[in-house]
Design a protein around this motif. Structure first.
Motif, PDB file in Angstrom:
ATOM      1  N   UNK A  69     -56.434  25.168  -3.990  1.00 65.42           N
ATOM      2  CA  UNK A  69     -56.648  25.370  -2.551  1.00 65.42           C
ATOM      3  C   UNK A  69     -56.378  26.820  -2.170  1.00 65.42           C
ATOM      4  N   UNK A  70     -56.730  27.154  -0.937  1.00 70.56           N
ATOM      5  CA  UNK A  70     -56.516  28.509  -0.430  1.00 70.56           C
ATOM      6  C   UNK A  70     -55.029  28.849  -0.434  1.00 70.56           C
ATOM      7  N   UNK A  71     -54.712  30.101  -0.793  1.00 70.40           N
ATOM      8  CA  UNK A  71     -53.327  30.538  -0.806  1.00 70.40           C
ATOM      9  C   UNK A  71     -52.786  30.736   0.600  1.00 70.40           C
ATOM     10  N   UNK A  72     -51.488  30.556   0.751  1.00 67.41           N
ATOM     11  CA  UNK A  72     -50.843  30.758   2.043  1.00 67.41           C
ATOM     12  C   UNK A  72     -50.288  32.181   2.126  1.00 67.41           C
ATOM     13  N   UNK A  73     -49.932  32.588   3.327  1.00 66.13           N
ATOM     14  CA  UNK A  73     -49.384  33.910   3.542  1.00 66.13           C
ATOM     15  C   UNK A  73     -48.541  33.887   4.810  1.00 66.13           C
ATOM     16  N   UNK A  74     -47.545  34.755   4.905  1.00 68.41           N
ATOM     17  CA  UNK A  74     -46.743  34.816   6.128  1.00 68.41           C
ATOM     18  C   UNK A  74     -47.624  35.293   7.277  1.00 68.41           C
ATOM     19  N   UNK A  75     -47.324  34.816   8.469  1.00 65.17           N
ATOM     20  CA  UNK A  75     -48.096  35.158   9.667  1.00 65.17           C
ATOM     21  C   UNK A  75     -49.563  34.759   9.521  1.00 65.17           C
ATOM     22  N   UNK A  76     -49.809  33.633   8.823  1.00 65.08           N
ATOM     23  CA  UNK A  76     -51.179  33.136   8.709  1.00 65.08           C
ATOM     24  C   UNK A  76     -51.674  32.773  10.098  1.00 65.08           C
ATOM     25  N   UNK A  77     -52.814  33.339  10.533  1.00 64.95           N
ATOM     26  CA  UNK A  77     -53.287  33.095  11.905  1.00 64.95           C
ATOM     27  C   UNK A  77     -53.444  31.609  12.220  1.00 64.95           C
ATOM     28  N   UNK A  99     -55.691  44.225  14.009  1.00 60.24           N
ATOM     29  CA  UNK A  99     -54.360  43.698  13.696  1.00 60.24           C
ATOM     30  C   UNK A  99     -54.432  42.877  12.417  1.00 60.24           C
ATOM     31  N   UNK A 100     -53.290  42.357  12.018  1.00 58.39           N
ATOM     32  CA  UNK A 100     -53.197  41.590  10.771  1.00 58.39           C
ATOM     33  C   UNK A 100     -54.149  40.392  10.778  1.00 58.39           C
ATOM     34  N   UNK A 101     -54.255  39.738  11.934  1.00 58.12           N
ATOM     35  CA  UNK A 101     -55.132  38.573  12.045  1.00 58.12           C
ATOM     36  C   UNK A 101     -56.585  38.943  11.768  1.00 58.12           C
ATOM     37  N   UNK A 102     -57.072  40.018  12.396  1.00 58.00           N
ATOM     38  CA  UNK A 102     -58.457  40.453  12.187  1.00 58.00           C
ATOM     39  C   UNK A 102     -58.702  40.823  10.727  1.00 58.00           C
ATOM     40  N   UNK A 103     -57.708  41.434  10.090  1.00 59.86           N
ATOM     41  CA  UNK A 103     -57.846  41.825   8.693  1.00 59.86           C
ATOM     42  C   UNK A 103     -57.970  40.602   7.794  1.00 59.86           C
ATOM     43  N   UNK A 104     -57.121  39.608   8.025  1.00 56.56           N
ATOM     44  CA  UNK A 104     -57.188  38.383   7.224  1.00 56.56           C
ATOM     45  C   UNK A 104     -58.511  37.664   7.446  1.00 56.56           C
ATOM     46  N   UNK A 105     -58.972  37.631   8.696  1.00 57.85           N
ATOM     47  CA  UNK A 105     -60.267  37.007   8.987  1.00 57.85           C
ATOM     48  C   UNK A 105     -61.399  37.721   8.256  1.00 57.85           C
ATOM     49  N   UNK A 106     -61.326  39.043   8.168  1.00 61.88           N
ATOM     50  CA  UNK A 106     -62.344  39.813   7.458  1.00 61.88           C
ATOM     51  C   UNK A 106     -62.331  39.465   5.962  1.00 61.88           C
ATOM     52  N   UNK A 107     -61.139  39.347   5.381  1.00 60.15           N
ATOM     53  CA  UNK A 107     -61.033  39.003   3.957  1.00 60.15           C
ATOM     54  C   UNK A 107     -61.560  37.597   3.712  1.00 60.15           C
TER      55      UNK A 107
END
Length: 430
Positions: free
Chosen positions: A264-272, A111-119
């Protein structure tokens, strides 16, 4: 005939199918949300070969999409040789398991969360960043531990010696306990690092140096802006989450005041949520800032939605009350009439092009104005033996007039509240 056979060693990008469910309750149109998901896949070195959507009142508890849609997706997976199916919302452990069973091995379902965690895992360079990512990944994995010991579960059904001990379940519990222990250890280590960071932040606070933090949606150009303002070489690239670890640089304003700028780290919608929690010590750099520059991609048609996402996350990390200045970046990519239209909407904003250098002087003047907003004008006589204090006056104050007299440095300056208190014992009212 060639003596040696050529073997391609370059990694082959994984072929991805992205999937979204439109419930009609999101502020973001489905196509725009999937466009962003596609960019995330590309950032993770994948290639999107197909995208599918379904309209539902609510996601289906068993498979997220309807059963017919799940079978349709399975057919696409087989026909297009898909390696990974990525869903735009977070899947429950049971949904993920059911979909993997429908699609069959070796297709991965994330899911989107796992993808963001991988990045995030790819881009974390500092020890603290790696620990934060690992903590978030383990928190995500913990409820999803399953199936690894199913061969032992099969032995239970046959009965006989040893079957009453429930080996499979016991081993799964062992795995869960190990993960929980590791999570606890990571939290302890991050707490120690956060204490160290708090000490460093207090030292900067006590020093009286004005602190500016760059915040904004991912890929808005924060790192490029930091490089342009400070002439540094922070990594900047046209991809999501190119910067993960915070970077602080100092800069001398034209008036002579020294300030710090932190990217700082960039934000994104649906940030886990797990990531926000894990990165609170990193985001603390925003929470303790005197001023936040909210960097916005002016050329992005969705800038208002992304600015709202940034607003929501700043509130979530308890930084919503800090003084902010909106900075529209990438203005070199826009027509002049579009820039004027934005100016009419946001008359208090600053318009720059970090890549081309346009508007940077105006931005520095604006920072200087904000930094001196609470300044006190005073005259002080600083003895020569207070060499460090004299140095601080030149670095942290706007010197209006100075004279070296027999007793020391007689200086009239504009000083921030904390610096004014430091100079109070040497105040000269002659």
């Amino acid at each position: 005939m060639a003596r040696f056979k050529h073997i391609e060693t370059a990694p082959v990008p994984e072929r991805a199918l992205i999937v979204g469910v439109d419930t009609g309750r999101s502020d973001w149109p489905m196509d725009e949300s999937l466009d962003e998901l596609e960019r995330l896949v590309e950032t993770a070195d994948g290639v999107v070969v197909a995208r599918e959507t379904q309209k539902l009142d609510a996601p289906i508890p068993k498979t997220y999409v309807g059963s017919g849609k799940a079978e349709e997706l399975a057919g696409i997976v087989r026909r297009m040789d898909i390696d990974v199916v990525v869903f735009d919302e977070e899947l429950s452990p049971s949904q993920q398991s059911n979909l993997e069973r429908i699609f069959g091995e070796p297709v991965k379902v994330i899911d989107r969360t796992a993808l963001i965690l991988d990045i995030f895992g790819r881009h974390a360079n500092t020890r603290e960043g790696r620990l934060q990512v690992q903590l978030a990944q383990l928190q995500y994995v913990l409820p999803r531990l399953r199936g690894m010991w199913s061969h032992l579960m099969g032995e239970q059904t046959r009965g006989g010696i040893g079957s009453r001990f429930g080996q499979g379940e016991s081993q799964l519990e062992v795995d869960r306990r190990l993960v929980r222990d590791r999570i606890a250890a990571l939290r302890r280590e991050l707490a120690r690092l956060e204490t160290r960071r708090a000490t460093q932040s207090k030292a900067r606070w006590d020093s009286g140096i004005y602190r500016v933090a760059l915040a904004g949606y991912t890929n808005a150009g924060k790192s490029t802006l930091l490089n342009a303002l400070t002439d540094s070489g922070v990594y900047a690239k046209d991809e999501l989450f190119a910067t993960l670890d915070p970077t602080t640089r100092s800069i001398d304003l034209a008036e002579g005041r020294k300030i710090t700028l932190t990217d700082t780290v960039g934000f994104i919608q649906k940030l886990p949520t797990a990531l926000v929690e894990s990165f609170k010590s990193t985001l603390a750099e925003v929470r303790v800032a005197d001023l936040v520059l909210e960097v916005v991609d002016a050329n992005d048609v969705n800038w208002e939605k992304k600015a709202q996402t940034v607003e929501d996350i700043l509130t979530q990390i308890e930084a919503g009350s800090i003084r902010r200045v909106m900075v529209f970046n990438k203005c070199d990519l826009m027509a002049e009439e579009d820039i004027q239209s934005l100016r009419s909407q946001k008359p208090d904003a600053v318009f720059v092009s970090a890549q081309g250098g346009k508007g940077l002087t105006a931005l520095l003047h604006r920072i200087a104005r904000e930094a001196s907003a609470g300044d006190v004008t005073l005259t002080a006589l600083v003895p020569y033996e207070k060499g460090l204090l004299i140095k601080m006056v030149h670095e942290r104050c706007q010197v209006i007039r100075e004279q070296y007299v027999e007793e020391g440095l007689l200086v009239t300056c504009k000083a921030a509240e904390r610096m004014a208190k430091t100079l109070e014992p040497y105040r000269h009212d002659a």
